[in-house]
Design a protein around this motif. Structure first.
Motif, mmCIF file in Angstrom:
data_model
loop_
_atom_site.group_PDB
_atom_site.id
_atom_site.type_symbol
_atom_site.label_atom_id
_atom_site.label_comp_id
_atom_site.label_asym_id
_atom_site.label_seq_id
_atom_site.Cartn_x
_atom_site.Cartn_y
_atom_site.Cartn_z
ATOM 1 N N GLY A 109 -3.840 3.799 -20.121
ATOM 2 C CA GLY A 109 -5.258 3.235 -18.582
ATOM 3 C C GLY A 109 -4.474 1.212 -18.175
ATOM 4 N N ARG A 110 -3.127 1.348 -18.079
ATOM 5 C CA ARG A 110 -3.521 -0.138 -18.016
ATOM 6 C C ARG A 110 -2.458 -0.043 -16.887
ATOM 7 N NH1 ARG A 110 -0.047 -0.912 -23.366
ATOM 8 N NH2 ARG A 110 0.888 0.543 -21.741
ATOM 9 N N VAL A 111 -3.111 -1.080 -16.043
ATOM 10 C CA VAL A 111 -2.346 -1.144 -14.734
ATOM 11 C C VAL A 111 -1.136 -2.045 -14.338
ATOM 12 C CG1 VAL A 111 -1.918 -2.867 -12.408
ATOM 13 C CG2 VAL A 111 -4.494 -2.521 -13.786
ATOM 14 N N VAL A 112 -0.119 -0.676 -13.744
ATOM 15 C CA VAL A 112 1.550 -1.151 -14.143
ATOM 16 C C VAL A 112 2.354 -1.661 -12.708
ATOM 17 C CG1 VAL A 112 3.343 0.280 -13.272
ATOM 18 C CG2 VAL A 112 1.662 1.750 -13.650
ATOM 19 N N TYR A 113 1.308 -2.119 -11.925
ATOM 20 C CA TYR A 113 1.952 -3.129 -10.933
ATOM 21 C C TYR A 113 0.417 -3.692 -9.953
ATOM 22 C CZ TYR A 113 6.547 -0.736 -10.967
ATOM 23 O OH TYR A 113 7.514 -0.593 -11.139
ATOM 24 N N SER A 114 0.240 -5.384 -10.461
ATOM 25 C CA SER A 114 -0.947 -6.278 -9.573
ATOM 26 C C SER A 114 -1.074 -5.639 -8.500
ATOM 27 C CB SER A 114 -1.367 -7.039 -10.725
ATOM 28 O OG SER A 114 0.154 -7.093 -10.269
ATOM 29 N N ASN A 115 0.097 -5.975 -7.723
ATOM 30 C CA ASN A 115 -0.363 -6.214 -6.265
ATOM 31 C C ASN A 115 0.450 -4.660 -5.182
ATOM 32 O OD1 ASN A 115 2.749 -6.148 -6.669
ATOM 33 N ND2 ASN A 115 3.368 -8.034 -5.610
ATOM 34 N N LEU A 116 -0.109 -3.602 -6.004
ATOM 35 C CA LEU A 116 0.715 -2.581 -5.665
ATOM 36 C C LEU A 116 -0.821 -1.326 -5.161
ATOM 37 C CD1 LEU A 116 2.025 -0.420 -4.458
ATOM 38 C CD2 LEU A 116 2.850 0.807 -7.044
ATOM 39 N N HIS A 117 -1.125 -0.805 -4.231
ATOM 40 C CA HIS A 117 -2.664 -0.318 -3.738
ATOM 41 C C HIS A 117 -1.761 1.092 -3.857
ATOM 42 C CE1 HIS A 117 -4.587 -3.861 -4.970
ATOM 43 N NE2 HIS A 117 -2.829 -4.768 -4.111
ATOM 44 N N CYS A 118 -2.800 1.915 -4.238
ATOM 45 C CA CYS A 118 -2.842 3.572 -4.059
ATOM 46 C C CYS A 118 -3.276 4.413 -3.275
ATOM 47 C CB CYS A 118 -1.657 4.288 -5.140
ATOM 48 S SG CYS A 118 -0.376 3.886 -5.529
ATOM 49 N N ALA A 119 -2.737 5.026 -1.773
ATOM 50 C CA ALA A 119 -4.021 6.104 -1.136
ATOM 51 C C ALA A 119 -3.676 6.754 -1.358
ATOM 52 C CB ALA A 119 -4.161 4.869 -0.235
ATOM 53 N N GLY A 120 -4.804 8.083 -0.306
ATOM 54 C CA GLY A 120 -4.312 9.099 0.342
ATOM 55 C C GLY A 120 -3.951 10.760 -0.522
ATOM 56 N N GLY A 121 -3.150 10.965 -0.341
ATOM 57 C CA GLY A 121 -2.327 12.371 -1.211
ATOM 58 C C GLY A 121 -1.660 12.133 -2.925
ATOM 59 N N ILE A 122 -1.601 11.084 -2.889
ATOM 60 C CA ILE A 122 -0.727 10.795 -3.718
ATOM 61 C C ILE A 122 -1.447 10.385 -4.760
ATOM 62 C CG2 ILE A 122 -0.771 8.105 -3.788
ATOM 63 C CD1 ILE A 122 3.271 9.132 -4.474
ATOM 64 N N LEU A 123 -2.988 10.426 -4.600
ATOM 65 C CA LEU A 123 -3.996 10.440 -5.851
ATOM 66 C C LEU A 123 -4.307 11.921 -6.435
ATOM 67 C CD1 LEU A 123 -5.927 7.674 -3.975
ATOM 68 C CD2 LEU A 123 -4.654 7.771 -5.042
ATOM 69 N N MET A 168 -7.228 0.844 -6.535
ATOM 70 C CA MET A 168 -6.447 1.698 -6.067
ATOM 71 C C MET A 168 -4.740 1.557 -6.890
ATOM 72 S SD MET A 168 -8.088 4.125 -4.590
ATOM 73 C CE MET A 168 -9.021 3.432 -5.509
ATOM 74 N N ARG A 169 -5.580 0.106 -7.545
ATOM 75 C CA ARG A 169 -3.952 0.142 -8.442
ATOM 76 C C ARG A 169 -3.254 1.481 -9.437
ATOM 77 N NH1 ARG A 169 -4.646 -5.685 -10.324
ATOM 78 N NH2 ARG A 169 -6.664 -4.909 -11.850
ATOM 79 N N PRO A 170 -2.212 1.317 -9.438
ATOM 80 C CA PRO A 170 -1.379 2.693 -10.262
ATOM 81 C C PRO A 170 -1.509 2.570 -12.050
ATOM 82 C CG PRO A 170 0.670 1.987 -9.638
ATOM 83 C CD PRO A 170 -1.038 0.876 -8.348
ATOM 84 N N LEU A 171 -2.316 3.200 -13.002
ATOM 85 C CA LEU A 171 -2.297 3.403 -14.517
ATOM 86 C C LEU A 171 -1.493 3.863 -15.277
ATOM 87 C CD1 LEU A 171 -5.743 3.984 -14.248
ATOM 88 C CD2 LEU A 171 -4.485 1.294 -14.132
ATOM 89 N N ASP A 172 -1.213 3.739 -16.784
ATOM 90 C CA ASP A 172 -0.501 4.717 -16.599
ATOM 91 C C ASP A 172 -1.599 5.191 -17.748
ATOM 92 O OD1 ASP A 172 -1.205 2.784 -19.046
ATOM 93 O OD2 ASP A 172 0.678 2.040 -19.153
ATOM 94 N N ALA A 173 -0.646 5.649 -18.580
ATOM 95 C CA ALA A 173 -1.612 6.832 -19.345
ATOM 96 C C ALA A 173 -2.409 5.917 -20.490
ATOM 97 C CB ALA A 173 -0.730 7.463 -20.823
ATOM 98 N N VAL A 208 0.779 -1.324 -0.351
ATOM 99 C CA VAL A 208 0.087 0.577 0.063
ATOM 100 C C VAL A 208 0.896 0.751 0.082
ATOM 101 C CG1 VAL A 208 -1.998 1.166 1.302
ATOM 102 C CG2 VAL A 208 -1.635 -1.902 1.180
ATOM 103 N N HIS A 209 0.661 2.187 -0.879
ATOM 104 C CA HIS A 209 1.518 3.735 -0.886
ATOM 105 C C HIS A 209 0.658 4.828 -0.587
ATOM 106 C CE1 HIS A 209 4.965 5.232 -2.776
ATOM 107 N NE2 HIS A 209 4.229 5.475 -3.650
ATOM 108 N N ALA A 210 0.871 4.920 0.488
ATOM 109 C CA ALA A 210 0.767 5.999 1.234
ATOM 110 C C ALA A 210 1.287 6.991 1.751
ATOM 111 C CB ALA A 210 -0.610 5.570 2.104
ATOM 112 N N PRO A 211 1.792 7.285 1.135
ATOM 113 C CA PRO A 211 2.873 8.393 1.205
ATOM 114 C C PRO A 211 2.764 9.857 1.309
ATOM 115 C CG PRO A 211 3.296 8.500 -1.435
ATOM 116 C CD PRO A 211 2.353 7.479 -0.562
ATOM 117 N N GLY A 212 1.644 10.480 0.846
ATOM 118 C CA GLY A 212 1.570 11.901 1.131
ATOM 119 C C GLY A 212 1.761 11.858 -0.787
#
Lengths: 406, 416
Positions: free
Chosen positions: A363-377, A356-361, A299-303
């Motif tokens: 619209g494809r999932v960049v990493y399937s086991n990485l989920h972003c949350a909070g201020g980075i969105l 909450m998986r990151p997408l590239d331009a 879970v990537h929630a670094p702000g």
């Protein structure tokens, strides 16, 4: 390790607790104490869209442009996040009905909508015809009663007057911080001194507003002050160090530890090892050497920019420092000269799918086991629409529940 | 340090102050500023005052910083607050270093002097008139916790024992015992070695001196640099591909980061040693996470208060001792949740700072006393002395519980 969480703000802590409580092994990595201490200690969901919002969950589905985090997270997950944090913190720390926004005075006497507040703030709910006595301390330079009362009387249909007390937090202090006052207010004898000094200055029926310093460990100190004064009392959040934010941070950090979350504090996550579309481990720059933390999910929630998770170099190019994720919202005119107009820069961040998986331009999932949350969105100007905590909580719940199901 | 290094070092450290966004998170966590107005807080004394410093600091409240390092640890922006303050204090004290600070910062000297006459030394330090005289003449507070000397050093024990012959399936490992385990905490040293050997390591103990940390925290930088460099050379006399493990968490922190970040020792041999250095609990938890720590523990029915010392937290490895102790059936760990015990190495020994140190530690002491009267656990030796002194609760290194749970010994009386 089942899950590594990066970041100790609201979304990181809540995601970590939610996962640890269903039996996942969780390590939380953080550079410092998270941003909760710098917050108002309230839970915003939606305050302006663009007009003042009174019922946040009614306005939420229609809010924002395509790409706004709420469009992806959805109202149900936000609601479940808000309910979850209320349940975690308990009624001695968070109060309110998620359906209705509070309207609470700020330290400069503006009126601020928020969804959940601390019980010590609830009596500040703006009601037409109320008479407020706004009380400051001569030794606290972070809160000016006259400024607050003057503006409050102008911005709402209420009357307000200022009272300034000559009462340092510690004997002989010339300049006492909000936290020094909060520590003093933990002591019943100090609360009595305050009440003795203030009570003769109050008029019948006045609602008493004070800076948010009524106790840091003793959470019902405000109630005791109210009883001693015989008046309704409410706290007004101040600039950092924000005591209400500290209360939330302390409670959630303790809950995370109690749930078995391993917390490693004090170093930056400086990179990641990946293979194909999976993150294998992240690299934590601990003292002396880099340590790799491997996990099944992350879970990537670094702000955002405030914490240095997003940075802009001198050429104006923006990057995300751990996974080098693709960023959405980047364009030429990110900053305009008009301070108060919308700055597109704030909307730069990571675009995600509904897990909450990151997408590239494309619209494809960049990493399937990485989920972003909070201020980075990407996609929200949190400070002006008052959506920061709602986005953090909704995305934390989405990320955690996706991992739980996996 | 060459002029070039000095330049890089100062520039890097001072450059970090521009990262300060004045969020005041450090101020909220500073254990000293919370209890005394004599220290105006890490942000004021650190990144704010540093801008105005050119040579000696004119703000003498700097001396009340205990160097616990909590400010740097909690800073979300990476400002080297404690490091700035330590360096500024060294400059401030350079030409009038008190004799007391010269003495208490030389742990090996104290150990060498006390060991041959341990019973007498311990008896004298237990006498009120003697302590009164020491306070008056030198400035060590009469009530401050002093270590107990032993007639046998760790080196003496090593020499006297029959070394195990193996086999050692995990191969050799280097033990860095530090001065405290040599002279004052011999039991911790023995337990660490025995646990490592039980796990199948061949423990190599090269001849070694002090890391210089007490000198550094008292601002005696030149001697501290010499000492840490000598230690690095000593440790490199063992094969250089081996892990170096330590039960003295502040001393291993010195090798991992403080010698570089505070003293500015910026050379390859220190970096190489620092990279190989592990806290004992860090090493054991890494083994567990890799699935290779035997879990055949004897149960110990005990609830222990545990305090993670500031110096351990500075490693940035979390609190491995908690996870480790919880592997032992019957053990319940209650974390102190408190930032500092107050002692901060030698800070709490000083007569003008003793009361502050005790006030800093009070929430911890209350927590320990409310949890137990039998046994507390903490990774750092000076913190253990402080906790025992303030609470009367015997306090041990986490390795003591593991040593007991592996059936290697019984803890003295407190755990049956």
């Amino acid at each position: 390790m089942d899950v590594v969480v990066i970041g100790a703000g609201l979304s990181g802590l809540v995601a970590a607790i939610r996962l640890a409580r269903v039996g996942k092994s969780v390590t939380l990595l953080t550079k410092g104490i998270g941003g909760l201490q710098l917050s108002q200690g309230t839970i915003d969901v939606l305050g302006y869209s663009p007009d003042l919002v009174t019922r946040p969950f009614e306005a939420l589905p229609r809010h924002g442009k395509p790409g706004h985090p709420y469009r992806v997270i959805g109202g149900a997950a936000v609601r479940s996040g808000v309910d979850y944090v209320a349940e975690l913190c308990g009624p001695d720390l968070l109060t309110g009905h998620a359906d209705d926004n509070f309207l609470l005075p700020t330290a400069v006497g503006a009126v601020r909508p928020t969804c959940l507040a601390q019980p010590s703030m609830a009596a500040g709910q703006i009601t037409a015809g109320t008479s407020y006595a706004i009380v400051g301390f001569r030794q606290n330079k972070d809160f000016y009663a006259a400024l607050c009362a003057g503006n409050l009387a102008r911005s709402a249909n209420v009357t307000a007057r200022a009272i300034t007390l000559d009462l340092p937090a510690r004997p002989n202090d010339v300049d006492s911080s909000a936290l020094a006052y909060a520590r003093a207010f933990d002591d019943p004898s100090y609360r009595q001194r305050f009440a003795t000094l203030l009570k003769p200055k109050l008029e019948a029926g006045e609602v008493v507003g004070v800076p948010a310093v009524l106790g840091i460990k003793v959470l019902d100190a405000w109630r005791d002050v109210s009883e001693r004064l015989g008046h309704e009392v409410f706290e007004i959040p101040t600039p950092p160090p924000g005591v209400p934010g500290m209360r939330l941070n302390e409670r959630l950090t303790q809950l995370a530890k109690a749930a078995g979350v391993r917390i490693a504090l004090g170093s930056r996550v400086v990179g990641a090892r990946t293979s194909g579309r999976r993150v294998e481990s992240v690299t934590f720059a601990a003292a002396g050497r880099n340590r790799d933390y491997a996990a099944a999910s992350f879970v990537h929630a670094p702000g955002g920019f405030e914490s240095g998770a997003l940075t802009m170099n001198s050429y104006g190019s923006i990057s995300e420092g751990v996974f080098n994720l693709p960023l959405a919202g980047v364009r030429d005119d990110l900053v305009t000269g008009d301070y108060w107009s919308d700055q597109a820069l704030f909307e730069v961040g990571v675009a995600v799918d509904d897990d909450m998986r990151p997408l590239d331009a494309a619209g494809r999932v960049v990493y399937s086991n990485l989920h972003c949350a909070g201020g980075i969105l990407a996609g929200a100007t949190r400070w002006s629409e008052k959506s920061g905590e709602g986005i953090a909580l909704g995305s934390a719940v989405r990320a955690a529940d996706t991992i739980r199901r996996a | 340090m060459s002029d070039l290094h000095e330049h890089e070092h100062d520039m890097l450290r001072r450059a970090s102050l521009d990262h300060c966004v004045k969020c005041t998170i450090c101020e909220t966590q500073c254990p000293v500023a919370a209890v005394t107005p004599l220290f105006s807080g890490p942000k004021y004394v650190g990144p704010q005052a540093e801008r105005f410093r050119n040579g000696e600091s004119v703000d003498h409240s700097l001396d009340y910083c205990s160097s616990c390092g909590i400010c740097t640890l909690v800073c979300p922006q990476g400002v080297k607050i404690a490091e700035l303050n330590s360096a500024a204090r060294a400059v401030m004290k350079a030409d009038h270093m008190p004799l007391r600070d010269q003495l208490i910062s030389r742990t090996t000297l104290m150990g060498k002097a006390m060991t041959p006459v341990a019973p007498i030394a311990n008896a004298v330090l237990g006498l009120k008139p003697a302590r009164w005289a020491i306070e008056k003449v030198i400035g060590i507070h009469r009530d401050a916790a002093m270590p107990t000397a032993h007639t046998q050093t760790l080196v003496g024990w090593l020499r006297g024992r029959t070394k195990p012959t193996g086999p050692f399936p995990r191969g050799p490992i280097v033990y860095f015992h530090g001065c405290a385990a040599t002279y004052f905490e011999v039991q911790t040293g023995i337990q660490t070695i025995e646990v490592l050997e039980h796990l199948g390591y061949e423990v190599i103990v090269p001849k070694q001196g002090c890391c210089g940390l007490p000198l550094q925290s008292n601002g005696i930088f030149d001697t501290a640099r010499t000492w840490v460099r000598t230690l690095v050379d000593d440790l490199r006399k063992a094969p250089r591909d081996l892990i170096i493990v330590s039960s003295s968490t502040s001393c291993s922190g010195m090798l991992k980061h403080e010698a570089k970040e505070i003293l500015g020792v910026d050379d390859d041999s220190l970096a190489e040693v620092g990279t190989r250095t592990r806290d004992i609990c860090e090493l054991l938890l890494d083994l567990h996470d890799a699935g290779s720590l035997p879990l055949d523990f004897d149960p110990i029915e005990i609830t222990v208060p545990y305090h993670a010392p500031c110096q351990l937290r500075g490693h940035g490895i979390g609190t491995p001792a908690v996870s480790l102790m919880q592997l032992i059936p019957g053990v319940t760990v209650v974390e102190s949740g408190v930032n500092c015990c107050g002692i901060a190495g030698t800070y709490g020994l000083k007569k003008e700072k003793y009361d502050i140190a005790m006030a800093v530690g009070k929430p911890l002491f209350d927590m320990v006393k409310n949890t137990t009267d039998s046994l507390a656990v903490c990774d750092s030796e000076t913190c253990r002395w402080q906790i025992e002194h303030a609470t009367g609760v015997p306090t041990v290194h986490p390795i003591a519980l593991l040593h007991r749970a592996y059936g290697l010994t019984k803890l003295p009386s407190v755990v049956s």
